[in-house]
Design a protein around this motif. Structure first.
Motif, short mmCIF file in Angstrom:
data_model
loop_
_atom_site.label_atom_id
_atom_site.label_comp_id
_atom_site.label_asym_id
_atom_site.label_seq_id
_atom_site.Cartn_x
_atom_site.Cartn_y
_atom_site.Cartn_z
N LEU A 1 11.32 17.09 -1.43
CA LEU A 1 11.18 15.66 -1.17
C LEU A 1 10.38 15.41 0.10
N GLN A 2 10.64 16.22 1.14
CA GLN A 2 9.92 16.08 2.40
C GLN A 2 8.42 16.25 2.18
N GLN A 3 8.04 17.26 1.39
CA GLN A 3 6.62 17.51 1.11
C GLN A 3 5.99 16.35 0.35
N GLY A 4 6.76 15.79 -0.59
CA GLY A 4 6.25 14.68 -1.37
C GLY A 4 5.95 13.47 -0.52
N TRP A 5 6.87 13.13 0.38
CA TRP A 5 6.64 11.97 1.23
C TRP A 5 5.52 12.23 2.23
N THR A 6 5.41 13.47 2.69
CA THR A 6 4.36 13.80 3.64
C THR A 6 2.98 13.63 3.02
N LYS A 7 2.86 13.89 1.70
CA LYS A 7 1.58 13.77 1.01
C LYS A 7 1.00 12.36 1.11
N ILE A 8 1.87 11.36 1.20
CA ILE A 8 1.35 9.99 1.27
C ILE A 8 1.38 9.47 2.70
N GLY A 9 1.47 10.39 3.65
CA GLY A 9 1.34 10.02 5.04
C GLY A 9 2.59 9.44 5.66
N VAL A 10 3.73 9.72 5.07
CA VAL A 10 4.98 9.20 5.62
C VAL A 10 5.74 10.36 6.26
N GLU A 11 5.85 10.33 7.61
CA GLU A 11 6.61 11.34 8.31
C GLU A 11 8.08 10.96 8.26
N ILE A 12 8.91 11.85 7.81
CA ILE A 12 10.33 11.55 7.71
C ILE A 12 11.13 12.75 8.19
N ARG B 1 0.84 -1.21 0.00
CA ARG B 1 0.00 0.00 0.00
C ARG B 1 0.87 1.25 0.00
N GLY B 2 0.58 2.16 -0.92
CA GLY B 2 1.33 3.41 -1.01
C GLY B 2 2.47 3.37 -2.00
N ALA B 3 2.81 2.19 -2.55
CA ALA B 3 3.93 2.09 -3.47
C ALA B 3 3.67 2.86 -4.76
N ASN B 4 2.44 2.79 -5.28
CA ASN B 4 2.10 3.51 -6.52
C ASN B 4 2.27 5.00 -6.35
N LYS B 5 1.74 5.54 -5.24
CA LYS B 5 1.85 6.97 -5.01
C LYS B 5 3.30 7.37 -4.80
N SER B 6 4.05 6.54 -4.11
CA SER B 6 5.46 6.82 -3.90
C SER B 6 6.21 6.91 -5.23
N PHE B 7 5.86 6.04 -6.16
CA PHE B 7 6.50 6.03 -7.47
C PHE B 7 6.25 7.33 -8.22
N VAL B 8 4.99 7.75 -8.26
CA VAL B 8 4.63 8.97 -8.98
C VAL B 8 5.30 10.19 -8.36
N ILE B 9 5.29 10.28 -7.04
CA ILE B 9 5.87 11.43 -6.36
C ILE B 9 7.38 11.48 -6.56
N GLU B 10 8.02 10.31 -6.51
CA GLU B 10 9.46 10.28 -6.71
C GLU B 10 9.83 10.69 -8.13
N CYS B 11 9.01 10.27 -9.10
CA CYS B 11 9.25 10.68 -10.48
C CYS B 11 9.13 12.18 -10.64
N GLU B 12 8.10 12.76 -10.02
CA GLU B 12 7.91 14.21 -10.11
C GLU B 12 9.08 14.94 -9.47
N ALA B 13 9.56 14.44 -8.34
CA ALA B 13 10.67 15.09 -7.67
C ALA B 13 11.95 15.01 -8.50
N LEU B 14 12.19 13.82 -9.09
CA LEU B 14 13.42 13.62 -9.86
C LEU B 14 13.44 14.44 -11.14
N LYS B 15 12.25 14.79 -11.65
CA LYS B 15 12.20 15.65 -12.83
C LYS B 15 12.69 17.06 -12.53
N ASN B 16 12.56 17.47 -11.27
CA ASN B 16 12.84 18.86 -10.92
C ASN B 16 14.14 19.05 -10.15
#
Length: 442
Positions: free
Chosen positions: A414-425, A323-338
């Motif tokens: 990156l912090q904001q991206g991970w926070t969006k899927i409920g992962v506190e880091i 659970r959450g792997a799909n969202k993590s993939f999309v967010i990581e792709c968006e971050a890596l583009k920028n």
């Protein structure tokens, strides 16, 4: 034996007779008599009784000869190296059904005009010469029923006009190179009345031919589980999504009504290398456990070697059942583009496709670095104590400085991206992940 006096002779056809005898080498004498026929273009002595060694002097025949047929005789010996002198051999080169031995000479690669090569039903041994790559016009190759050894050369993939390859009943080993199974041949364009075509589960590559969309009578087209890429054509059978199947490829299908892409080849920008599931599967030896270099909650990472340029990569395969792997993939792709920085491992591509079993597949491919992760350098495990990894104080300070240079804004993103899927880091964890990438991990 006086035929050599016919200087203007262009055609000599005498197949299916009883010429020659089972004793003596009458073939050599006869061919020698033709050396003065400098205009000879067509020689057919098939299905006769010629016996003896194939004379090396065959290389002295007219260089204008385009058709040479000596099949179904009793000819022995090896194929002469000088055969490469007959540079205009074009339509046929038949030596089938004889008793030839030894290997195919490399000089065969000089026959660049050759379209058909038939050497079947002999006792030819050795390996298929790599020079066969030069026969770019070759349409039919028959080497069946011989004693040919080793593997099928990758260079055979250069013969892009091949329509028939017969290699049965030999001693070949190894894998069939995907390079020799190329695209659907353009000659298929002539099959105007075709109704069904199933070429699924092969190694067909390249773009799907647009002429397939011109066939009016197509009822079903199955192109699944190949290595096709690019766009799906938009005419004919491709207007009915239920009439064709392209799962298991890396392609884009555009629905005219909704104007939406239902299958994305890659969520990254077009400037990145595009790789299919099949290419990544091959690069990682089928995602073999022996290639596994790391594993986390959302992904497993494999070492791979791309066949296109032999580049070593780290392939991060998402665990889509988590659970959450799909969202993590999309967010990581968006971050890596920028995000761009010298201390971040370079992203090569992302792949969003379907595997060979029809399941969704997503991965990120990075440059591979040899030195492992920073975690193993700072805190080596007990299993690694016999090979200690030491970092002195200066090295540790330099690493800290380089990490700081990554930039607060990039880390915040990156912090904001991970926070969006409920992962506190915590920021220190985010820094640690980036440092691990920098030092050579995945």
């Amino acid at each position: 034996m006086n035929l050599g006096a016919l200087y203007a002779l262009e055609f000599f056809v005498a197949y299916n007779n009883s010429l020659g005898t089972n004793q003596g080498n009458k073939l050599m004498s006869f061919l020698t008599s033709l050396f003065n026929c400098s205009n000879l273009q067509h020689l057919n002595l098939a299905m006769n009784h010629f016996k003896g060694f194939l004379p090396h002097s065959i290389a002295n025949l007219s260089t204008k000869i385009t058709w040479l047929d000596l099949q179904d005789n009793y000819i022995s010996g090896s194929i002469p190296r000088g055969i490469g002198n007959l540079v205009n051999l074009q339509t046929l080169f038949f030596l089938s059904g004889n008793m030839l031995t030894s290997s195919i000479p490399n000089s065969i690669g000089k026959l660049s005009m050759l379209e058909i090569l038939m050497l079947d039903k002999n006792n030819i041994s050795g390996e298929i010469p790599s020079s066969i790559r030069n026969l770019s016009r070759l349409g039919t190759l028959d080497l069946s029923t011989n004693m040919i050894e080793e593997s099928i050369p990758i260079s055979l993939g250069n013969c892009t006009n091949l329509l028939q390859i017969h290699l049965d009943y030999n001693r070949l080993m190894g894998e069939i190179p995907c390079q020799i199974l190329g695209t659907i041949p353009t000659i298929f364009r002539q099959l105007k009345g075709i109704q069904e075509l199933d070429v699924s589960r092969n190694n067909l590559a390249g773009q799907i031919p647009r002429f397939l969309g011109e066939f009016r009578f197509f009822q079903y087209l199955k192109l699944s589980y190949n290595m096709f890429d690019g766009e799906v054509p938009n005419g004919g059978v491709f207007t009915n999504i239920s009439a064709f199947s392209v799962v298991g490829n890396t392609i884009i299908y555009q629905n005219k009504r909704s104007r939406q892409q239902v299958k994305l080849a890659s969520p990254l920008q077009n400037k990145y290398l595009r790789l299919s599931f099949g290419e990544l599967f091959q690069a990682t030896n089928g995602f073999s456990p022996s290639n596994l270099i790391g594993e986390g909650g959302y992904a497993s990472v494999y070492k791979g070697i791309l066949n296109s340029d032999e580049q070593i990569v780290a392939v991060k395969v998402l665990k889509l059942h988590e659970r959450g792997a799909n969202k993590s993939f999309v967010i990581e792709c968006e971050a890596l583009k920028n995000i761009r920085h010298q201390n971040l491992v370079k992203i090569i591509t992302a792949c969003s496709s379907i595997d060979f079993t029809g399941n969704d597949f997503k991965d990120l491919a990075f440059e591979f670095m040899e030195n492992g992760s920073l975690e193993n350098w700072l805190q080596p495990s007990l299993l690694e104590q016999h090979e200690p990894k030491n970092l002195n104080f200066v090295q540790r300070m330099n690493i800290a400085i380089d990490v700081a240079c990554v930039g607060q804004s990039s880390l915040d993103e990156l912090q904001q991206g991970w926070t969006k899927i409920g992962v506190e880091i915590q920021m220190r964890d985010c820094l640690f992940i980036k440092v691990k990438w920098w030092l050579g991990g995945y």
